[in-house]
Design a protein around this motif. Sequence first.
Motif, PDB file in Angstrom:
ATOM      1  N   VAL B 464      45.617   8.946 -91.422  1.00  0.00           N
ATOM      2  CA  VAL B 464      44.381   9.311 -92.127  1.00  0.00           C
ATOM      3  C   VAL B 464      44.697   9.496 -93.608  1.00  0.00           C
ATOM      4  O   VAL B 464      45.696  10.128 -93.961  1.00  0.00           O
ATOM      5  N   ALA B 465      43.836   8.915 -94.446  1.00  0.00           N
ATOM      6  CA  ALA B 465      44.053   9.032 -95.889  1.00  0.00           C
ATOM      7  C   ALA B 465      44.025  10.499 -96.304  1.00  0.00           C
ATOM      8  O   ALA B 465      43.192  11.280 -95.821  1.00  0.00           O
ATOM      9  N   ILE B 466      44.942  10.866 -97.174  1.00  0.00           N
ATOM     10  CA  ILE B 466      45.047  12.271 -97.604  1.00  0.00           C
ATOM     11  C   ILE B 466      44.108  12.513 -98.776  1.00  0.00           C
ATOM     12  O   ILE B 466      44.130  11.779 -99.768  1.00  0.00           O
ATOM     13  N   ASP B 467      43.309  13.554 -98.629  1.00  0.00           N
ATOM     14  CA  ASP B 467      42.417  13.967 -99.715  1.00  0.00           C
ATOM     15  C   ASP B 467      43.224  14.877-100.638  1.00  0.00           C
ATOM     16  O   ASP B 467      43.597  15.991-100.264  1.00  0.00           O
ATOM     17  N   THR B 468      43.535  14.399-101.830  1.00  0.00           N
ATOM     18  CA  THR B 468      44.406  15.151-102.736  1.00  0.00           C
ATOM     19  C   THR B 468      43.614  15.871-103.822  1.00  0.00           C
ATOM     20  O   THR B 468      44.185  16.307-104.807  1.00  0.00           O
ATOM     21  N   SER B 469      42.298  15.991-103.629  1.00  0.00           N
ATOM     22  CA  SER B 469      41.511  16.670-104.649  1.00  0.00           C
ATOM     23  C   SER B 469      41.723  18.178-104.552  1.00  0.00           C
ATOM     24  O   SER B 469      42.120  18.702-103.517  1.00  0.00           O
ATOM     25  N   GLY B 470      41.458  18.855-105.634  1.00  0.00           N
ATOM     26  CA  GLY B 470      41.624  20.304-105.626  1.00  0.00           C
ATOM     27  C   GLY B 470      41.218  20.883-106.959  1.00  0.00           C
ATOM     28  O   GLY B 470      40.614  20.202-107.802  1.00  0.00           O
ATOM     29  N   ASN B 471      41.541  22.146-107.148  1.00  0.00           N
ATOM     30  CA  ASN B 471      41.277  22.753-108.445  1.00  0.00           C
ATOM     31  C   ASN B 471      42.288  23.847-108.722  1.00  0.00           C
ATOM     32  O   ASN B 471      42.845  24.443-107.801  1.00  0.00           O
ATOM     33  N   LEU B 472      42.551  24.031-109.981  1.00  0.00           N
ATOM     34  CA  LEU B 472      43.477  25.077-110.402  1.00  0.00           C
ATOM     35  C   LEU B 472      42.751  25.938-111.424  1.00  0.00           C
ATOM     36  O   LEU B 472      42.437  25.480-112.523  1.00  0.00           O
ATOM     37  N   ASP B 473      42.480  27.147-111.042  1.00  0.00           N
ATOM     38  CA  ASP B 473      41.799  28.096-111.923  1.00  0.00           C
ATOM     39  C   ASP B 473      40.540  27.481-112.546  1.00  0.00           C
ATOM     40  O   ASP B 473      40.312  27.558-113.762  1.00  0.00           O
ATOM     41  N   GLY B 474      39.780  26.789-111.719  1.00  0.00           N
ATOM     42  CA  GLY B 474      38.508  26.239-112.167  1.00  0.00           C
ATOM     43  C   GLY B 474      38.573  24.827-112.706  1.00  0.00           C
ATOM     44  O   GLY B 474      37.545  24.203-112.943  1.00  0.00           O
ATOM     45  N   VAL B 475      39.770  24.297-112.889  1.00  0.00           N
ATOM     46  CA  VAL B 475      39.898  22.913-113.380  1.00  0.00           C
ATOM     47  C   VAL B 475      39.994  21.989-112.171  1.00  0.00           C
ATOM     48  O   VAL B 475      40.918  22.100-111.361  1.00  0.00           O
ATOM     49  N   GLU B 476      39.033  21.088-112.063  1.00  0.00           N
ATOM     50  CA  GLU B 476      39.001  20.183-110.921  1.00  0.00           C
ATOM     51  C   GLU B 476      39.901  18.974-111.174  1.00  0.00           C
ATOM     52  O   GLU B 476      40.047  18.535-112.309  1.00  0.00           O
ATOM     53  N   THR B 478      41.559  15.200-108.958  1.00  0.00           N
ATOM     54  CA  THR B 478      41.435  14.383-107.753  1.00  0.00           C
ATOM     55  C   THR B 478      42.785  14.030-107.136  1.00  0.00           C
ATOM     56  O   THR B 478      42.841  13.589-106.003  1.00  0.00           O
ATOM     57  N   ASP B 479      43.854  14.207-107.890  1.00  0.00           N
ATOM     58  CA  ASP B 479      45.153  13.820-107.335  1.00  0.00           C
ATOM     59  C   ASP B 479      46.253  14.664-107.961  1.00  0.00           C
ATOM     60  O   ASP B 479      46.003  15.532-108.796  1.00  0.00           O
ATOM     61  N   ILE B 480      47.464  14.362-107.560  1.00  0.00           N
ATOM     62  CA  ILE B 480      48.613  15.142-107.993  1.00  0.00           C
ATOM     63  C   ILE B 480      48.843  15.015-109.504  1.00  0.00           C
ATOM     64  O   ILE B 480      49.295  15.958-110.158  1.00  0.00           O
ATOM     65  N   VAL B 481      48.528  13.854-110.044  1.00  0.00           N
ATOM     66  CA  VAL B 481      48.674  13.684-111.497  1.00  0.00           C
ATOM     67  C   VAL B 481      47.699  14.617-112.225  1.00  0.00           C
ATOM     68  O   VAL B 481      48.036  15.237-113.229  1.00  0.00           O
ATOM     69  N   GLY B 482      46.508  14.734-111.655  1.00  0.00           N
ATOM     70  CA  GLY B 482      45.514  15.639-112.226  1.00  0.00           C
ATOM     71  C   GLY B 482      45.962  17.090-112.152  1.00  0.00           C
ATOM     72  O   GLY B 482      45.725  17.879-113.074  1.00  0.00           O
ATOM     73  N   LEU B 483      46.617  17.441-111.046  1.00  0.00           N
ATOM     74  CA  LEU B 483      47.134  18.807-110.925  1.00  0.00           C
ATOM     75  C   LEU B 483      48.182  19.081-112.012  1.00  0.00           C
ATOM     76  O   LEU B 483      48.180  20.143-112.632  1.00  0.00           O
ATOM     77  N   GLY B 484      49.045  18.081-112.231  1.00  0.00           N
ATOM     78  CA  GLY B 484      50.060  18.236-113.275  1.00  0.00           C
ATOM     79  C   GLY B 484      49.431  18.464-114.640  1.00  0.00           C
ATOM     80  O   GLY B 484      49.871  19.334-115.412  1.00  0.00           O
ATOM     81  N   LYS B 485      48.365  17.715-114.915  1.00  0.00           N
ATOM     82  CA  LYS B 485      47.683  17.871-116.208  1.00  0.00           C
ATOM     83  C   LYS B 485      47.017  19.241-116.304  1.00  0.00           C
ATOM     84  O   LYS B 485      47.046  19.899-117.343  1.00  0.00           O
ATOM     85  N   ALA B 486      46.382  19.652-115.195  1.00  0.00           N
ATOM     86  CA  ALA B 486      45.713  20.962-115.194  1.00  0.00           C
ATOM     87  C   ALA B 486      46.734  22.074-115.409  1.00  0.00           C
ATOM     88  O   ALA B 486      46.488  23.034-116.138  1.00  0.00           O
ATOM     89  N   LEU B 487      47.884  21.918-114.800  1.00  0.00           N
ATOM     90  CA  LEU B 487      48.930  22.935-114.969  1.00  0.00           C
ATOM     91  C   LEU B 487      49.460  22.914-116.398  1.00  0.00           C
ATOM     92  O   LEU B 487      49.679  23.953-117.011  1.00  0.00           O
ATOM     93  N   ARG B 488      49.645  21.727-116.907  1.00  0.00           N
ATOM     94  CA  ARG B 488      50.151  21.579-118.277  1.00  0.00           C
ATOM     95  C   ARG B 488      49.232  22.280-119.282  1.00  0.00           C
ATOM     96  O   ARG B 488      49.690  22.881-120.249  1.00  0.00           O
ATOM     97  N   ASP B 489      47.942  22.209-119.032  1.00  0.00           N
ATOM     98  CA  ASP B 489      46.978  22.792-119.967  1.00  0.00           C
ATOM     99  C   ASP B 489      46.619  24.238-119.634  1.00  0.00           C
ATOM    100  O   ASP B 489      45.796  24.845-120.317  1.00  0.00           O
TER     101      ASP B 489
END
Lengths: 385, 586
Positions: B464-476, B478-489
Motif C-alpha cells: 500500500v502506498a505510504i501517505d507521507t503527509s504531515g505537519n510540524l507545528d502548523g506547517v503542512e 506532503t513528504d519527507i523533503v517537506g518535513l526537512g524544510k519545515a524543520l529547517r525553518d
Amino acid sequence: MNDVNDRHSRSALQRAALGLTALAWLPLALSGSVTAAEPTAKPAAKPAAKPADLKDWAPPGGRIGYVLWDEVSWGLRETPTKEECPNGFNIGPREQFAEEFPKDGKKRTLVETQLKREAAIWDPDTTPDEFPFYEATGKYAIGVNLDGKDTPEDFESDDGRKGIDNQLFRVVGCIRNYRKEGELGIITTKWRAQKPFNRVTFEITGVDSLKNDPDVTVSYYRTLDTLLAGPTGNYLPGGSQRIDERWGKRFIISAKGRIVDGVLETEPFKEILVPEDGMGDPAINIFKSAQLRLKLTPESAEGVLAGYIDVEQWYYAMNTSWATHHAAYGQASAASIYKALRRLADGYPDPKTGQNTAISGALDMRLTQVYVIHPESEQPASGAR
Amino acid sequence: MLQRLLRGTPKARRTKWLLAGGGALLAAVLAIVIVGIMRGTAEPPSKGTPKSMRLLTQDQYLNTVAYVFGPNVQPTTRFAALPRIDGLLASGASLAGLTDAQLETYQKTATKVAAQVVNEDSRRYLVPCEPAAADAADAACAKEFLAQVAPLLYRRALPEEQIDKFVAEAGKAADSLHDFYQGLGIVIEGMLISPNVLLVAEVAEPDPDHPGEMRLDSWSLATRLSLFLWNAAPDAELLAAAQSGALQTKKGLAGQVDRMLASPRLETGVRALFDDMFAFEDFTRLTKDNTIYPAFTGETAVDAREQTLRTVVDHLLVQRADYRDLFTTRKTFMSPSLAPIYKVAAQGPGWTPYEFPPDDPHSGLLTQVSFEALHSHPGRSSPTLRGKALREVMLCQTVPRPPANVDFSKVQNPDGSVKTARERIAFHLQNPSCAGCHRIMDPMGLSMEAFDGAGTFRHEENGVAIDTSGNLDGVEFTDIVGLGKALRDNPQVPWCAVRRTFAYGTGTAADSNDRRVLEYLSAEFADQGYVFPDLLRDIALSRAFRKVYEPHVRKTYPLPDLKSAERPQQTASAELPLSGSAAAHP
C-alpha cells in the motif's frame, strides 16, 4: 530485495510518477578521497523512469552489473537416480593406488609407487588409461550450442535446445568431487566469494528492458571489491565493484547480446579469462568462443558461461586449486581426468598436431547485482535501484 | 536657527538654550540606542553557570592521552556509561558517580597506557632523555620527562615539590624493579588514576573586574574551553596562557579561542558535541533483525554514525554553511556498507563525497540512516520513536513518558487488513489519553514512514502506498523533503542548537542556564547567518561561560548506620553470647 518485490506490486501510474522522484542519480567523479574537505562527486545523468509495464523494467542508465559469487558446478546435470552415470562413479587416487600396488608382499620402491603416481599427475600423457573411466552419458546436459551444430555427441537442454556442447560434462559428471556431494560446490564458491583474486563481474549496457531487448552489450571485467555478504551465507545485491583497470586489463572483453523473455544470450566472446585461486597458487581458466546464457532479474542472474575451455589451463587450475585430500576424498584421479580431457576435447585443434586443445563445457553459476564503477569513465555505472 | 537662539531677553535666551541642549542630548541618546539596536545588544547580565565537578569522559581521556603521548598510545577500554541529563551526556558527567568497578577500569586503562609509553619502541621518542643506566633510578632524566607530562595530565602547572614527589616515586619503583622505565611507568599509572586527572573540579575565584562576582580560575577556564572545543585537556600553549594570566584578559582569551577554532582539533570537538547531541551512543546498542534487513550489518551501524558526523563537520566547519541547512542538505558521504541501504553505488572502498540529486527523497539529516534506523525497532520502523526523537533531539522539547498501563496490543494489531503504520497507530489520536503526547510526535513521525526500519527509502508498506503527509507545528507538508524544510525553518531548531551547545560547553544541565543569555546567543547566531564556528566563538567568549556561582547543594541526610545503631533488644541479645563466649574463653 524487498524494494524490488514492492516494485513489482506497484501500480503502473504510481511507478511512473514515483520512479521520477525516487531513482537516485549516481556520482560521476571517482576521486578516491575520503576527507570531509574534498569536493563532492558530480551527480550522474538522470536515470530513466521505470516504464509503465513492469515486465519491461530497465535499469537506470540502461546498465546493470552482476558479480559472480557462486560456482554451482562445471555444467553438471545431476539426476536423483544418477541415470547419467549408469556405470557408477569413478574411483579416485587412493583406490587406483591400492589397485595398482596391492598389498601382495612384493617390495616396491618409492619411485616405483608414490613418485610414479605423482609424475602421472604433474606430467600427464594421453596413453590409454590403466583404469576404466566412466563418462557421463545421456540425452540431456546443461550448456550452450557453441558451434551451431547438432551432432551425435551433443546433448539437449531441459528446455529443448539442441546441439548442446558440453564434453566436459562427460569427463567430470561421474566424479564424486564435481557432483553435489563433492566439495567443489562448497569450496570453490567459498574461494570465489572470499578471494579478491577471483572477483569477476559482467556488466550489461544499452538495456532498454531487462525482459526483452534485441541489442545489448555485455562486458566482462575483473573487479576489486569484496562482496556484500548477507546474514544467511548468501550475497546481497546492491554492492559496488570497481573495475581493475591496472592489473585486470587483459580480462576486459565485450560481446553483443540479446535478452529474450528475461534470458540473456550473447554472441561469442573471443576469450573469457576466469581467475581461479584456491590454495594460493592462482590459475586462469580460459573459455574460448565463450557465450553467456543467464536468466536475469534486477537483483540476480543465474545460468552458464559456456565455451571451449583450454584443457591444459583447466588441468593446471584443478591441480593447483585442489589439495591431495580433496582429490582423494572426492575420488578425482588427476591422471585419469587428463586422459579423458584430451580424449574428449572437441575444439581448437593444435595447428601442428591436429589434436584438440580445448573442451566444450559450461560453468553453472549464480551472480548478484552490483553497481559497476568505471574509474575513468564519464558515465556512472549503476544497477537496479 | 542661531539667530533665533540669540534673540529675546537673557532669561528667554537661557530657556531656549536649555531646550535646545536638552533636545540635542535626547537626540544623542536616541542615536546611541538606535546604533546599539542596529549593532546588536550586549550580552545581558547573568549569574553564570554553576561551578561543577565532572567526570572526564572516555573520549576526553583518550584524546588527552593521545595528545600527551601521541596517537599510537591507544588503550582499548570501555568506561562506564554516563547518564543523559537534559539531552546531553556532557551534563550527565557532572552527576555521575564513581564505583569500585569504574576505578578498576581506570586502573587497567592506566596500566595499558603506562606500558605503551615506556615500552622499548615508544620510550625512544616519548622520553626526552636517556637514563645513565636503564636498570636504575635516574632522577634528572625522570624529572625532565615528568615535568613535561604531569602538567598536561593534571591540566595545570604543578609546584616543584609535587614534581619532586613524582620523581622520588619513580626512583623508588625503578630501584625496586631494577628498571628506570618501569619506574616511570608506575608514576604514569599513578597519575592517570589520580582524582585530579579523572575528575574535572572547577575552581572559582573572585572576579576583579566585577566585584562580588566569581569567575573560573585560569586553569579551570582553560580546561572548560579545551573540553568544549577539542574534547580533550588543554594543550601546552593554553596552559601557558592560563599560567601567565593572559587567559583572563579579553585579548588573551580571544587569541586562544581563535587559535583553538582554527586548529584541526576543532573537528574532534565538534564531532563529540554532535555525537552527544544526537545521542549516538545508542548505536552501540543498535541491532536490526537481519532476516528483515539483510543489508544492515554491524558495519552499517558504525558507518551510519560516521556518515552523519562527516556531514556535520563538512557542512558546519569546512563549508561554514547555515546550521539550519543541515536539515535540507543533499551533500553527504558514502561508504560501501551504507550504499546498499541507500540503493546507490559506492564509489570506492572507503568514504567518498556524495550528493543526492535535487529530486531525490534524501535531503538532510532526517533522511540519513543514522536518524531513521536509530529511531526504529529492530524489525520495523516507528513513527512514534522518530517523532519523539525529532522533538527531543532536534527541537530540545520534552515528550512525556508513556503511562505505565499503555495498551500496546493496538500497535501490534495482527489484523491483516491493517497495512500501514498510519492505520496501525490511528487510534493514538482517537484515544484522548494517548492523543495528548502522540499529537506532537505522530504527524511528523508518519512522514518518515518513507523509510523502513533500516533507513531504506520506500514507497509502500505491505503493498500500500505510504501517505507521507504531515505537519510540524502548523506547517503542512506532503513528504519527507517537506518535513526537512519545515524543520529547517522552525525557529526552535537554531535555539535548540544554542541551548545544547552552551550546556555542552559549560558542562551543566540546560535548565541551569540563563535564558536571557541563550536568547542573546541565539540572536547573535542568527545575525551571523547561523555559522556554527561563530556560535562556538560567541559562547567561548561570553561572560556567562566563565562566570560561575556555587551550585546549590541539596543537603542529604545519610541513612542510619544499621550495624551500629543502638537498638536495645538487638544489643541485649547480641551481648549475651559475647559475654558468655568471653567467659568460656578468657
